[in-house]
Enzyme design. Sequence first.
Site, PDB file in Angstrom:
ATOM      1  CG  ASP A   1      60.532  44.259  64.877  1.00 28.16           C
ATOM      2  OD1 ASP A   1      59.734  43.421  64.416  1.00 28.16           O
ATOM      3  OD2 ASP A   1      61.170  44.094  65.936  1.00 28.16           O
ATOM      4  CG  ASP A   2      61.359  49.546  64.548  1.00 30.38           C
ATOM      5  OD1 ASP A   2      60.797  48.896  65.457  1.00 30.38           O
ATOM      6  OD2 ASP A   2      62.573  49.816  64.565  1.00 30.38           O
TER       7      ASP A   2
ATOM      8  CG  HIS B   1      57.601  46.840  67.687  1.00 26.68           C
ATOM      9  ND1 HIS B   1      58.239  45.961  68.520  1.00 26.68           N
ATOM     10  CD2 HIS B   1      58.593  47.562  67.110  1.00 26.68           C
ATOM     11  CE1 HIS B   1      59.550  46.147  68.448  1.00 26.68           C
ATOM     12  NE2 HIS B   1      59.792  47.116  67.612  1.00 26.68           N
TER      13      HIS B   1
ATOM     14  CG  HIS C   1      60.109  51.407  69.080  1.00 25.29           C
ATOM     15  ND1 HIS C   1      61.449  51.616  69.331  1.00 25.29           N
ATOM     16  CD2 HIS C   1      60.033  50.171  68.561  1.00 25.29           C
ATOM     17  CE1 HIS C   1      62.136  50.545  68.967  1.00 25.29           C
ATOM     18  NE2 HIS C   1      61.300  49.644  68.508  1.00 25.29           N
TER      19      HIS C   1
ATOM     20  CG  HIS D   1      64.443  46.924  61.941  1.00 24.84           C
ATOM     21  ND1 HIS D   1      65.445  46.020  62.192  1.00 24.84           N
ATOM     22  CD2 HIS D   1      63.868  47.213  63.140  1.00 24.84           C
ATOM     23  CE1 HIS D   1      65.478  45.771  63.494  1.00 24.84           C
ATOM     24  NE2 HIS D   1      64.535  46.475  64.100  1.00 24.84           N
TER      25      HIS D   1
HETATM   26 ZN   LIG Z   1      61.634  48.050  67.206  1.00 22.30          ZN
END
Ligand SMILES: [Zn+2]
Length: 265
Positions: free
Chosen positions: A75-76, A125, A129, A220
């Site tokens: 993620d991210d 995502h 965020h 991540h």
């Molecule tokens: Zn995230």
Amino acid sequence: MLIRKLVNGISISILILLISLGFIGVTSWWMISIVIVPWLMITVYGVCNIDSQYFVKSYCKADKYQKKAIAITFDDGPHENTVAILELLKAYNAKATFFCIGKQIEKYPDILKKIEEEGHLIGNHTYSHSKTIDLYNTKKFSKEILDTDHAIASIISKKPQLFRPPYGVTNPDIARALKITKHKVIGWNKRSFDTSTKSTTKVLKRITKNLTSGDIILLHDTQIKTRETLEQLLVYLKKHSFETVDVATLLGIEAYQVAGDIKNN
Ligand SMILES: [Zn+2]
């Protein structure tokens, strides 16, 4: 989602009954808390736990995949650290899924392209965020998703069908936004806590403890130490004969929207 309707229905019915009895002096007003406190506790649990399926249907583990396999998700990103992750995945012949943030895609378009070129999957995502994203209304949240879809499609010419909510938080507005955008929600059942744990050994232990086929791991690619964790994880998976596949393969679902869906968005 059915459980939520049931919980809300029962809570409202008891609340109406208690309020009615309160007016004729049969019950005390404090008894209302008997309904409100458990309702609040259940709702907060549903908001914070993506695998509860309380607000949206989410895929957190696969149970039908034929081979002994797991899915690693990042993620991210995209992020400058993503490049080292990609090299490692290539070296171990592993495929992964990257849930990317719109503003990061604008910063690192070439890395997003590289993710796709190397045969990994890209999911949505949100665009910002933001730390307060869970307070966004339906319109604002669906814009976050659609803007990210467009950012991804402008680079890889495909719109993702898979979405992961930031922090794994879901609520009624996010559920309504997902009804508009029609994305499938991908959760996890192996949370590594790699953003808050310094020791890679601890992170690895957390992931590999009772690891079984069909598990979905959350990491991540923004963390510099993730490369080290990933290398140790890939060695472990090879030793224990796990195949590392992308999340859509593991779940047997489509990763990208078909042309008709794209036109409608
Ligand atoms: Zn995230």
